[in-house]
Design an enzyme around this catalytic site. Structure first.
Site, short mmCIF file in Angstrom:
data_model
loop_
_atom_site.label_atom_id
_atom_site.label_comp_id
_atom_site.label_asym_id
_atom_site.label_seq_id
_atom_site.Cartn_x
_atom_site.Cartn_y
_atom_site.Cartn_z
N LYS A 178 -11.41 3.18 -1.78
CA LYS A 178 -10.05 3.05 -2.31
C LYS A 178 -9.98 2.11 -3.51
CE LYS A 178 -7.47 0.54 0.36
NZ LYS A 178 -7.18 -0.72 -0.35
N THR A 179 -10.54 0.91 -3.37
CA THR A 179 -10.49 -0.07 -4.47
C THR A 179 -11.24 0.44 -5.68
OG1 THR A 179 -10.37 -1.86 -2.84
CG2 THR A 179 -10.94 -2.48 -5.09
N ASP B 72 -1.05 -0.40 -3.98
CA ASP B 72 -2.13 -0.32 -2.99
C ASP B 72 -1.56 -0.63 -1.61
OD1 ASP B 72 -4.64 -0.18 -1.86
OD2 ASP B 72 -5.23 -2.20 -2.47
N GLU B 73 -2.24 -0.16 -0.57
CA GLU B 73 -1.81 -0.39 0.82
C GLU B 73 -0.34 0.00 1.00
OE1 GLU B 73 -3.98 -0.90 2.91
OE2 GLU B 73 -5.55 -2.25 2.19
N GLN C 159 -3.65 3.24 9.19
CA GLN C 159 -3.94 1.81 9.13
C GLN C 159 -2.67 0.98 8.96
OE1 GLN C 159 -7.79 0.72 7.07
NE2 GLN C 159 -7.55 2.77 6.24
N ARG D 276 -14.01 -1.26 10.77
CA ARG D 276 -14.56 -2.37 9.97
C ARG D 276 -16.08 -2.39 10.08
NH1 ARG D 276 -11.18 -2.12 6.88
NH2 ARG D 276 -10.56 -0.37 8.17
#
Length: 734
Positions: free
Chosen positions: A34-35, A219-220, A250, A607
């Protein structure tokens, strides 16, 4: 674009980067890059002639914003100075400092942190003569925060009250708002609500930003609340080149007022939305990813996607059990020691995750006993230590003497003869005159107070001396820089001498030195500018900002704080009903709350890169008592082909040579798939039984626990008397 980084993207990532016009919704699964997509997209825009000044990227943590900037500078060699990148709160703070005066917000406002907010609520309750036991300050603050996130000020809230409790909350909300206003202060929610108010009531301001941002990214996005989404809409109204990136699976912050409906309804708000799913996971093994997928696909509130990875199959997920939380911690450290001894991993590769902060206690004690270095994310924050909070309070008063909460904190610190009765009298007059504590102190000092204070001569002298200190510091601040101002505060207020008699003197002075080091980054600015920027940066620090991926230490962290991080090895402890899922979610009866708990489990699992361990206790201490615990329902949803029961470690002793009881978990795949129903075998007192770990024993007692039975068994040779749940113990009669 010739940059080789774009050619290395997969087809979906490349599509997300190159689809720049119109609204775009990128559904980005965990570990899907994503980043990387966000930073490459910014680079792509700039390389195609877009001025960085006309691009905005907002996210939710300082850590994420810093990572985006660093990647742009290090990987793409771009100057991110003119790019708007930061958190929603930092963006809104800058907007309000520049334009807030239009709606009555001074540009030197201070930001109340969580502790300041609770203090202000407590003061509101006291002044309204409301019992804090009946009206919990934390509950009051949570309700008020939720109202603000929905853009409801206290007047709107009071109009919609439906019962006595709401009426009292409305009164507290109103008084709390007055305290903030009189202190020239905003809380975190005010930053958002007032920015929306500014944009909504002053269209020329929102149009300024709407015209500026040719391209905007969030983002998010699954973590946005109503206020954040409405702000985004107002500054992306004309061009609508809005790209939002997130994952409904998430969304784990509803308690912070995040609204999952924002991402689920984005396409309805923007019918021309291009939806792009990033489904290839670059982080986890096939085993971990498959198990996580089985957990999350039982939720209804989600956008369907099928994650996949070309990574190796990887190790099975280990399911372990300790008798209690202390043995759970011992088993965890035993497994960690085995991993370290393999030379494949270091402590910094490993994280232990848990649902609530209190679970860290047993882990911390075990680490300390065994000299294992660890970093605790979310412990006592540096900027919340007493001496640091005191210094911050003095700095805030220099910047804004009307900050009532800061003034009340230090008016008698160090002790200077202004006791509680004097402060109560100052507060009484301030309320009568609808003015700040500081203005009341000024009036008392020059004799113009009306009414005259009911304070003795010594008290009046002490108040005047305090006023002289504040005035002196205000003068000094105009002649020196931030670092020298801190030294002046330590001297003029007597705080440095005050610390000389403190039992923790050395540690406190070390903390002050570290505080000055953090302030040194601002010493080239004018004092007012330095104070504004330094104090704002402190207020917006989050727990996760303290995480150091390079530190050679085991990471102890809550599941909520772990989002956005990754580790080769993850231990998830407390996999029990009433912990994960949490008791509150179970008792609420709200399926949405249980879905969020499932998402939290999914976040924890994803994670992990290489290995995942999930642990539970047979008995867990809770609120001073110990009671049997049932395995988490999420364990029942794990695919049998991806899990193994029992320890994989061959290491049986910790460094202090304490033996660990290597108890395999008392579950089998059948009992899990049966949703933890009681055993079909009936047991009676005096029955002889065999347990696969403890051997032969005799049942001495039995009592019903929920839909199960707790059996007390005296074993012959290994472990003495044990209490086991019938559904989990896998006993056979002799």
């Amino acid at each position: 674009m010739n940059n080789p980084l774009i050619t290395s993207l997969n087809s979906e990532q490349k599509l997300a980067v190159e689809t720049t016009e119109g609204p775009v919704l990128v559904i980005a699964g965990p570990g899907s890059g994503k980043t990387r997509v966000i930073t490459t997209r910014v680079s792509y825009l700039i390389n195609n002639g877009i001025n960085p000044f006309n691009i905005g990227v907002l996210t939710f943590t300082n850590k994420a914003a810093k990572e985006i900037k660093e990647r742009l500078e290090n990987e793409f060699h771009l100057d991110s100075h003119h790019l708007t990148t930061g958190t929603f709160h930092s963006f809104c703070s800058k907007v309000l400092r520049q334009h807030g005066s239009i709606i009555g917000i001074p540009n030197n406002f201070v930001i109340f942190d969580d502790g300041d907010q609770v203090d202000a609520i407590k003061r509101s309750l006291l002044e309204l003569e409301l019992d804090p036991k009946q009206f919990s300050p934390r509950v009051m603050l949570s309700i008020i925060s939720n109202a603000k996130s929905e853009l409801k000020n206290y007047e709107t809230f009071q109009l919609n009250k439906t019962n006595y409790f709401d009426e009292k909350v409305g009164q507290v909300y109103e008084r709390y708002s007055e305290i903030l206003h009189n202190s020239s202060a905003l809380d975190f929610d005010d930053l958002l609500m007032n920015t929306h108010m500014l944009f909504d009531s002053q269209p020329q301001i929102s149009e300024k930003y709407d015209n500026r941002f040719d391209y905007f990214m969030v983002d998010e996005f699954q973590d946005t609340n109503i206020a954040q989404y409405q702000i985004t809409k107002l500054i992306c109204n004309k061009k609508q080149n809005l790209c939002v990136v997130g994952d409904p699976d998430q969304s784990i912050y509803s308690w912070r007022n995040a609204d999952i409906r924002n991402i689920l309804s984005f396409q309805k708000d923007y019918p021309k939305t291009k939806i792009i799913s990033l489904e290839q996971n670059y982080r986890s093994t096939k085993t971990i990813l498959n198990a996580a997928q089985k957990i999350i696909e039982k939720n209804d509130q989600r956008v369907d996607k099928k994650l996949w990875t070309s990574n190796d199959q990887g190790s099975m997920i280990s399911i372990l059990e300790g008798y209690d939380q202390d043995e759970e911690a011992q088993i965890t450290l035993s497994e960690i020691k085995t991993l370290i001894q393999s030379k494949k991993y270091s402590l910094s590769d490993i994280a232990v995750m848990y649902r609530v902060n209190a679970q860290s206690r047993a882990l911390e004690m075990a680490c300390q006993r065994n000299s294992i270095p660890y970093q605790l994310i979310g412990g006592i924050k540096f900027y919340h230590r007493k001496e640091i909070k005191d210094l911050i309070a003095y700095l805030r008063i220099v910047l804004n003497p009307n900050d009532d909460i800061s003034l009340a904190r230090v008016i008698n610190t160090p002790t200077r003869g202004i006791g509680k009765k004097s402060l109560d009298e100052i507060s009484r007059i301030a309320i009568l005159q609808n003015q700040s504590l500081y203005q009341t102190i000024v009036n008392i000092s020059d004799g113009s107070s009306n009414p005259q204070p009911q304070i003795g001569k010594r008290g009046l002298t002490a108040i005047k001396n305090f006023n002289d200190i504040i005035e002196n510091l205000a003068v000094v601040s105009k002649k020196t820089n931030l670092l020298n101002l801190i030294d002046e505060i330590l001297d003029v207020t007597g705080y440095e001498k005050f610390l000389l008699n403190d039992e923790q003197m050395e540690e406190r002075f070390e903390n002050i030195d570290e505080f000055k080091t953090s302030a040194s980054a601002y010493e080239d600015l004018s004092t007012v500018e330095a104070l504004n920027e330094f104090l704002e940066s402190i207020s917006l620090v989050a727990d996760i900002d303290n995480f150091d991926a390079e530190e050679h230490a085991l990471t102890l962290i809550t599941l909520h704080q772990s989002k956005g991080l990754e580790f080769p090895i993850v231990f998830m402890i407390g996999m029990e009903e009433n912990l994960l899922p949490h008791r509150r979610a179970i008792e609420s009866g709200d399926p949405h709350e249980l879905e969020e708990e499932r998402r939290l489990c999914y976040v924890g699992m994803t994670r992990a890169k290489d290995k995942l361990f999930m642990l539970k206790c047979f008995r867990r201490a809770f609120q001073g008592s110990s009671e049997p615990s049932l395995p988490s329902r999420f364990l029942a949803d794990l695919p049998k082909e991806n899990i193994v029961f029992g320890s994989t470690s061959k290491f049986n002793y910790l460094s202090e040579n304490q033996p660990i009881r290597k108890t395999k978990i008392h579950v089998d795949s059948q009992s899990l798939s049966n949703k933890l129903k009681p055993s079909n075998i009936t047991f009676s007192l005096g029955d002889k039984v065999i347990h696969q770990t403890f051997g032969e024993g005799i049942i001495t007692n039995s009592k019903q626990v929920s839909n199960d039975y707790e059996l007390t068994i005296a074993f012959k040779n290994s472990g003495g008397i044990k209490k086991l749940l019938a559904s989990l113990a896998n006993l056979s009669k002799v």
